[in-house]
Design an enzyme around this catalytic site. Structure first.
Site, PDB file in Angstrom:
ATOM      1  N   CYS A 242       1.210  -1.178   0.006  1.00 50.98           N
ATOM      2  CA  CYS A 242       0.068   0.095  -0.030  1.00 50.98           C
ATOM      3  C   CYS A 242       0.687   1.251   0.058  1.00 50.98           C
ATOM      4  O   CYS A 242       1.440   1.580   0.974  1.00 50.98           O
ATOM      5  CB  CYS A 242      -0.800  -0.092   1.171  1.00 50.98           C
ATOM      6  SG  CYS A 242      -1.929   1.422   1.433  1.00 50.98           S
TER       7      CYS A 242
ATOM      8  N   CYS B   4      -0.449   4.006   2.301  1.00 53.47           N
ATOM      9  CA  CYS B   4      -0.226   3.964   3.738  1.00 53.47           C
ATOM     10  C   CYS B   4       1.175   4.034   3.939  1.00 53.47           C
ATOM     11  O   CYS B   4       1.549   4.593   4.914  1.00 53.47           O
ATOM     12  CB  CYS B   4      -0.702   2.403   3.975  1.00 53.47           C
ATOM     13  SG  CYS B   4      -2.072   1.722   3.283  1.00 53.47           S
ATOM     14  N   ASP B   5       2.216   3.561   3.164  1.00 55.45           N
ATOM     15  CA  ASP B   5       3.543   3.482   3.691  1.00 55.45           C
ATOM     16  C   ASP B   5       4.643   4.292   2.720  1.00 55.45           C
ATOM     17  O   ASP B   5       5.732   4.416   3.006  1.00 55.45           O
ATOM     18  CB  ASP B   5       4.044   1.852   3.396  1.00 55.45           C
ATOM     19  CG  ASP B   5       3.331   1.362   4.413  1.00 55.45           C
ATOM     20  OD1 ASP B   5       2.607   1.629   5.431  1.00 55.45           O
ATOM     21  OD2 ASP B   5       2.998  -0.158   4.118  1.00 55.45           O
TER      22      ASP B   5
END
Ligand code: NAP
Length: 315
Positions: free
Chosen positions: A143, A146-147
């Site tokens: 992701c 997300c990261d």
């Protein structure tokens, strides 16, 4: 004690399991049809795959695009506005074969219903390497939204050749100094507009005909072992991050053995309907869809599932 628990013996009309565009759209239609649906959104996966995307440019009605999480939030509120009961928990067990379906949630509540709509979507596919799993969260991610932030000024790899890989690679150039897109063939399967965007981005290098055969590093990702899929030659290249964007697998694990699935694990629906082989059980979204897998097609099939369920309940 939750509402669901206090109505333990009550038989509800309809429970919807899963909350992407398919689940929320089913909830909107079912709530407007006064079926008083309960929708289990999932404890950590509420909103589904679109919660991990950035801008959605192709959902009709949004001239300037819409952020995936905003779109899901709007659908959620729309379902709530018509009276759908939203529960942020998982269904952990289902018995779908009897006329009264029995479901158990993550808080041990038991819910009975005459009809169930399955909209559990799909999960990220893994390459299947031992070290991919071991270094997950230590440089290996599924992701970018997300990261991606953790990879500022670093050289990272993205694996895949579909729209997800294009999207992840483009997004990651906001942070990384360089993104190397690794694809096992010599052409992408992604849509033309997204491929053009990637190829025009000076921060992205494409490694064609290449697969990742190992992820190297003790405590975190340090390098990837690569194999040329044409010549078979092996090489090693330094990276601090690996984003895997090679598609999804249907999340049908809870219903294996109860309901007809195809050999890839997708729920089989009857013809163009959302009816499964079990009376009163309907399936929609990525759980049934090999081919289209768009937010709009998932929403459309959620609508169909609610209409199919409404017809079933009215008999
Ligand atoms: P996808 O279209 O199935 O593409 C998966 C890619 O990963 C393919 O290029 C495939 O290679 C590669 N791959 C699969 N297994 C692999 C493995 N074990 N090792 C290495 N490579 C592997 O999946 P997706 O990109 O997640 O897209 C899924 C659906 O969502 C599509 O319909 C897509 O249009 C849609 N989507 C749309 C958007 C958007 O419009 N904004 C964004 C994301 C996704 P091969 O090509 O060789 O098979």
């Amino acid at each position: 004690m939750s509402d669901v628990m206090s109505s333990n013996e009550k038989v509800h009309n309809l429970v919807i399991v899963g909350s992407g565009p398919a689940g929320y759209t089913a909830a909107i239609y079912a709530a407007r049809a006064q079926l008083e649906p309960i929708i289990y959104e999932g404890s950590v996966t509420a909103g589904g795959a679109l919660m991990n995307t950035t801008e959605v440019e192709n959902f009709p009605g949004f001239t300037d695009g819409v952020m995936g999480p905003d779109l899901m939030d709007s659908m959620r509120k729309q379902a709530a506005r018509f009276g759908a009961q939203l529960i942020t928990d998982d269904i952990v067990e289902m018995d779908l074969k009897s006329p009264i379906k029995v479901l158990k949630d993550g808080s041990d509540n038991v819910i009975r219903a005459k009809a169930v709509i399955l909209a559990t979507g799909s999960a990220y596919k893994e390459i299947g390497l031992e070290n991919e799993k071991r270094l997950s969260g230590r440089g290996v991610s599924w992701c970018a939204t997300c990261d991606g932030f953790f990879f500022r000024d670093q050289t990272i790899a993205v694996v895949g050749g579909g729209d997800s890989a294009m999207e992840e690679a483009s997004f990651l150039t906001k942070f990384a100094s360089k993104v190397v897109l690794i694809h096992r063939r010599s052409e992408f399967r992604a849509s033309k507009i997204m491929v053009e965007r990637v190829l025009a981005n000076p921060k992205i290098e494409v490694l064609w005909n290449t697969e990742v055969t190992d992820v190297l590093g003790e405590a975190k990702v340090e390098a990837l072992q690569l194999r040329d899929t044409v010549t078979g030659s092996e090489s090693k290249r330094d990276f601090t991050g690996l984003f895997v964007a090679i598609g999804h697998i249907p999340r049908s694990e809870l219903i294996v053995g109860q309901i007809d699935l195809d050999n890839e694990g997708y729920v089989k629906a009857e013809g163009r309907s959302t009816r499964t082989n079990l009376s009163g059980v309907f399936a929609c979204g990525d759980l049934v869809d090999h081919t289209y897998r768009q937010a709009i097609t998932a929403a459309g099939s959620g609508c169909q599932a609610a209409l199919d369920a409404e017809k079933f309940l009215s008999h």
